[in-house]
Write a protein that holds these residues in place. Structure first.
Motif, PDB file in Angstrom:
ATOM      1  N   ARG A 142      -5.013  -3.537   4.016  1.00 48.70           N
ATOM      2  CA  ARG A 142      -5.115  -2.333   3.188  1.00 48.70           C
ATOM      3  C   ARG A 142      -4.805  -1.124   4.069  1.00 48.70           C
ATOM      4  N   VAL A 143      -3.894  -0.290   3.624  1.00 46.41           N
ATOM      5  CA  VAL A 143      -3.547   0.921   4.371  1.00 46.41           C
ATOM      6  C   VAL A 143      -4.713   1.893   4.293  1.00 46.41           C
ATOM      7  N   SER A 144      -5.084   2.462   5.427  1.00 50.14           N
ATOM      8  CA  SER A 144      -6.250   3.345   5.486  1.00 50.14           C
ATOM      9  C   SER A 144      -5.918   4.632   6.238  1.00 50.14           C
ATOM     10  N   ASP A 145      -6.937   5.438   6.443  1.00 50.08           N
ATOM     11  CA  ASP A 145      -6.838   6.702   7.178  1.00 50.08           C
ATOM     12  C   ASP A 145      -5.755   7.602   6.583  1.00 50.08           C
ATOM     13  N   LEU A 146      -6.078   8.186   5.456  1.00 50.76           N
ATOM     14  CA  LEU A 146      -5.129   9.053   4.757  1.00 50.76           C
ATOM     15  C   LEU A 146      -5.313  10.524   5.120  1.00 50.76           C
ATOM     16  N   GLY A 147      -5.922  10.778   6.256  1.00 51.22           N
ATOM     17  CA  GLY A 147      -6.180  12.152   6.654  1.00 51.22           C
ATOM     18  C   GLY A 147      -4.933  12.983   6.877  1.00 51.22           C
ATOM     19  N   ARG A 148      -3.812  12.309   7.159  1.00 51.07           N
ATOM     20  CA  ARG A 148      -2.557  13.030   7.381  1.00 51.07           C
ATOM     21  C   ARG A 148      -1.557  12.790   6.263  1.00 51.07           C
ATOM     22  N   SER A 149      -2.036  12.222   5.175  1.00 52.19           N
ATOM     23  CA  SER A 149      -1.147  11.957   4.050  1.00 52.19           C
ATOM     24  C   SER A 149      -0.820  13.268   3.323  1.00 52.19           C
ATOM     25  N   LYS A 150       0.203  13.199   2.465  1.00 48.46           N
ATOM     26  CA  LYS A 150       0.669  14.402   1.790  1.00 48.46           C
ATOM     27  C   LYS A 150       1.165  14.077   0.389  1.00 48.46           C
ATOM     28  N   ASP A 151       0.693  14.823  -0.591  1.00 51.93           N
ATOM     29  CA  ASP A 151       1.244  14.732  -1.938  1.00 51.93           C
ATOM     30  C   ASP A 151       2.534  15.544  -1.948  1.00 51.93           C
ATOM     31  N   VAL A 176       2.757  10.267  -2.951  1.00 51.58           N
ATOM     32  CA  VAL A 176       1.967  10.502  -1.739  1.00 51.58           C
ATOM     33  C   VAL A 176       2.610   9.755  -0.576  1.00 51.58           C
ATOM     34  N   ALA A 177       2.793  10.434   0.550  1.00 55.31           N
ATOM     35  CA  ALA A 177       3.302   9.808   1.772  1.00 55.31           C
ATOM     36  C   ALA A 177       2.158   9.667   2.764  1.00 55.31           C
ATOM     37  N   HIS A 178       2.178   8.606   3.543  1.00 52.19           N
ATOM     38  CA  HIS A 178       1.097   8.367   4.502  1.00 52.19           C
ATOM     39  C   HIS A 178       1.255   9.231   5.750  1.00 52.19           C
ATOM     40  N   GLY A 230       0.810  -1.210   0.000  1.00 54.30           N
ATOM     41  CA  GLY A 230       0.000   0.000   0.000  1.00 54.30           C
ATOM     42  C   GLY A 230       0.846   1.264   0.000  1.00 54.30           C
ATOM     43  N   VAL A 231       1.878   1.288   0.840  1.00 54.72           N
ATOM     44  CA  VAL A 231       2.757   2.467   0.910  1.00 54.72           C
ATOM     45  C   VAL A 231       3.573   2.591  -0.376  1.00 54.72           C
ATOM     46  N   HIS A 232       3.994   1.457  -0.921  1.00 54.19           N
ATOM     47  CA  HIS A 232       4.714   1.448  -2.195  1.00 54.19           C
ATOM     48  C   HIS A 232       3.888   2.134  -3.280  1.00 54.19           C
ATOM     49  N   GLN A 233       2.611   1.762  -3.382  1.00 54.15           N
ATOM     50  CA  GLN A 233       1.735   2.357  -4.386  1.00 54.15           C
ATOM     51  C   GLN A 233       1.548   3.851  -4.138  1.00 54.15           C
ATOM     52  N   MET A 234       1.474   4.239  -2.874  1.00 56.03           N
ATOM     53  CA  MET A 234       1.336   5.653  -2.544  1.00 56.03           C
ATOM     54  C   MET A 234       2.582   6.432  -2.949  1.00 56.03           C
TER      55      MET A 234
END
Length: 250
Positions: free
Chosen positions: A69-78, A46-48, A37-41
């Motif tokens: 499945r990686v979830s909760d992307l509220g603090r993620s960043k492009d 995008v970082a988690h 999941g992080v790899h795809q991000m």
């Protein structure tokens, strides 16, 4: 996604009796799912920035296998976009402090794409520690994050910058303790991965090529390969007793 999920990974890691029932091949498979999941991000810039078992969902996958499945992307960043907040905001990071990488607890965080990617590597290492012990690496190595942050605030006000490499002995001890109950066939590999991914010096988390720590352009494929090796070694070890039984019967 929450409605489709079978539960959360934290429901397993947070309860010792639940974690004890999960075989290590399943734990490695769950960890690999988070890496993927992080790899795809990361390939999508995008970082988690808030990785932990609590933010991993368990989903029914192929042949009813449970997948992460990686979830909760509220603090993620492009990180392909410019930072939107003042630099001082990023010193302490934006994720859960109890799972934060040490550079954020010591108020030395940055706001570049590399800073965020390296923090995600720490998060994946900490997740592996959670799958082994039920506890994230930050609490295992540093104890109370509140105490660390309080001292860091004092140091920042005094213009003192902590040399993060001095924390390596603490992290090394924590990694050694974390793998005590890991199967022997993968124990050394898991310990090595934990020491690398949770290196308190961010640059030390990168894979080594030609003697140098280097960021790969193909995302986290190198780490997926490491997880696959762990899985294969567990599979080979699981087959050994049946080989011995057949040989004895002959």
């Amino acid at each position: 996604m929450m409605a489709l999920a079978s539960g959360g990974l934290a429901e397993i890691t947070a309860v010792p009796s639940n974690l004890a029932t999960i075989a290590w091949d399943e734990r490695v498979a769950h960890w690999r799912g988070a890496i993927l999941g992080v790899h795809q991000m990361h390939l999508s810039t995008v970082a988690h920035r808030d990785l932990k078992a609590e933010n991993c969902l368990l989903m029914a996958g192929t042949h009813n296998a449970i997948e992460v499945r990686v979830s909760d992307l509220g603090r993620s960043k492009d990180f392909g976009l410019a930072p939107t907040l003042p630099p001082w905001v990023y010193l302490g990071g934006l994720g859960d402090r109890s799972h934060a990488a040490p550079e954020f607890l010591y108020l030395q965080g940055g706001n570049s794409g590399d800073d965020f990617r390296l923090a995600d590597l720490y998060g994946l290492g900490s997740l592996l520690a959670e799958l082994a012990t039920g506890h994230g690496m930050t609490s295992l190595a540093l104890g109370s994050w509140n105490d660390v942050l309080r001292q860091a605030e004092i140091d920042l006000a005094a213009g003192v910058t902590r040399n993060l490499s001095t924390l390596r002995s603490q992290y090394k001890r924590a990694c050694a303790e974390a793998v005590e109950d890991v199967p022997g066939v993968i124990r050394n590999d898991v310990a090595t991965l934990l020491e690398q991914l949770c290196d308190p010096v961010p640059g030390g988390r990168l894979p080594r090529y030609s003697g140098r720590r280097t960021r790969r352009e193909d995302g986290l494929k190198w780490l997926l390969d490491k997880a696959d090796i762990l899985g294969r070694r567990l599979q080979v070890e699981a087959r050994k007793p049946s080989y011995r039984r057949r040989k004895g019967a002959v």
